[in-house]
Motif scaffolding. Sequence first.
Motif, PDB file in Angstrom:
ATOM      1  N   UNK A  87      37.191  17.809  40.951  1.00 57.06           N
ATOM      2  CA  UNK A  87      37.002  16.865  39.847  1.00 57.06           C
ATOM      3  C   UNK A  87      38.117  17.052  38.837  1.00 57.06           C
ATOM      4  N   UNK A  88      38.659  15.937  38.347  1.00 51.46           N
ATOM      5  CA  UNK A  88      39.701  15.966  37.325  1.00 51.46           C
ATOM      6  C   UNK A  88      39.099  15.432  36.027  1.00 51.46           C
ATOM      7  N   UNK A  89      39.227  16.226  34.958  1.00 56.09           N
ATOM      8  CA  UNK A  89      38.698  15.844  33.641  1.00 56.09           C
ATOM      9  C   UNK A  89      39.866  15.651  32.681  1.00 56.09           C
ATOM     10  N   UNK A  90      39.831  14.565  31.920  1.00 57.97           N
ATOM     11  CA  UNK A  90      40.921  14.190  31.019  1.00 57.97           C
ATOM     12  C   UNK A  90      40.541  14.469  29.572  1.00 57.97           C
ATOM     13  N   UNK A  91      41.527  14.523  28.667  1.00 57.42           N
ATOM     14  CA  UNK A  91      41.210  14.690  27.240  1.00 57.42           C
ATOM     15  C   UNK A  91      40.323  13.535  26.758  1.00 57.42           C
ATOM     16  N   UNK A  94      41.640   9.993  25.478  1.00 54.79           N
ATOM     17  CA  UNK A  94      42.074   8.939  26.400  1.00 54.79           C
ATOM     18  C   UNK A  94      40.919   8.010  26.773  1.00 54.79           C
ATOM     19  N   UNK A  95      39.686   8.492  26.661  1.00 50.11           N
ATOM     20  CA  UNK A  95      38.545   7.662  27.024  1.00 50.11           C
ATOM     21  C   UNK A  95      38.416   7.436  28.519  1.00 50.11           C
ATOM     22  N   UNK A  96      38.902   8.374  29.311  1.00 51.92           N
ATOM     23  CA  UNK A  96      38.851   8.262  30.773  1.00 51.92           C
ATOM     24  C   UNK A  96      37.766   9.202  31.288  1.00 51.92           C
ATOM     25  N   UNK A  97      36.862   8.680  32.086  1.00 52.16           N
ATOM     26  CA  UNK A  97      35.781   9.495  32.646  1.00 52.16           C
ATOM     27  C   UNK A  97      36.336  10.479  33.666  1.00 52.16           C
ATOM     28  N   UNK A 112      44.290   6.749  34.818  1.00 52.78           N
ATOM     29  CA  UNK A 112      44.567   6.966  33.393  1.00 52.78           C
ATOM     30  C   UNK A 112      45.848   6.306  32.906  1.00 52.78           C
ATOM     31  N   UNK A 113      46.536   5.542  33.743  1.00 52.29           N
ATOM     32  CA  UNK A 113      47.830   4.964  33.379  1.00 52.29           C
ATOM     33  C   UNK A 113      47.742   4.089  32.132  1.00 52.29           C
ATOM     34  N   UNK A 114      46.788   3.163  32.083  1.00 48.66           N
ATOM     35  CA  UNK A 114      46.687   2.262  30.928  1.00 48.66           C
ATOM     36  C   UNK A 114      46.430   3.038  29.636  1.00 48.66           C
ATOM     37  N   UNK A 115      45.506   4.003  29.691  1.00 51.18           N
ATOM     38  CA  UNK A 115      45.177   4.784  28.492  1.00 51.18           C
ATOM     39  C   UNK A 115      46.360   5.641  28.042  1.00 51.18           C
ATOM     40  N   UNK A 132      45.062  18.363  31.945  1.00 48.05           N
ATOM     41  CA  UNK A 132      43.812  17.992  32.618  1.00 48.05           C
ATOM     42  C   UNK A 132      43.119  19.274  33.096  1.00 48.05           C
ATOM     43  N   UNK A 133      41.810  19.181  33.230  1.00 48.95           N
ATOM     44  CA  UNK A 133      41.049  20.253  33.887  1.00 48.95           C
ATOM     45  C   UNK A 133      40.816  19.833  35.322  1.00 48.95           C
TER      46      UNK A 133
END
Length: 197
Positions: A87-91, A94-97, A112-115, A132-133
């Motif tokens: 699983x990849x977790x974003x800051x 960015x509002x990315x799940x 996450x490109x758009x964000x 990223x985690x």
Amino acid sequence: MSETADQAATRRRWVTLAELVAVAGVLIAAATLYLNWSGRRADEAARAAQATSTEHARGVVTLLGTVADGGDALALADSEHVFSAATVTFPKALGVAPQDALPGPRIMSDWFADALLKANEGSDARNGRLPVLISVSWWDGDTKHSQTGLYDVLWRTESRFLRGRKLALTGLTLASRNGTAAALEAAWQRKRAAAKK
């Protein structure tokens, strides 16, 4: 027939000599037993240290990211493990799940490109690092292991004639083997502050 004084002394010397040989034999046997026991303990300690070292090495994950699909993805690999979950977790900013990185595992730029492009508006051509985690799980026999590391996804933006900017992924680097949500947010804030300078 009674023995003479000389014969009695000779007999006592032989008895004493026999006793000394017996005592020396017992001492030698005891020393041999101790050396064997000590050697076995040292061998067992060395085997235990080797097993611990091997177990630790099997429990360490270092993901390598290989650019795929012309920069649209990073293929993740670790030669020692086959992952059952990733699983990849974003800051949060960015509002990315969080994203499931299997099958593969891989990281896709369209997650996450758009964000990220919105967060880095300005010049057309930029390079950066996105913290990223990455959490992975794997099985070693009947034992399930997991690890969460803090990584930097390396990226660059490319200007496209009449089509705006495009995000291209360029690599992956390990920042910390012990990744936490707090460390992710702190890394994001540091990178944002450095980008504004």
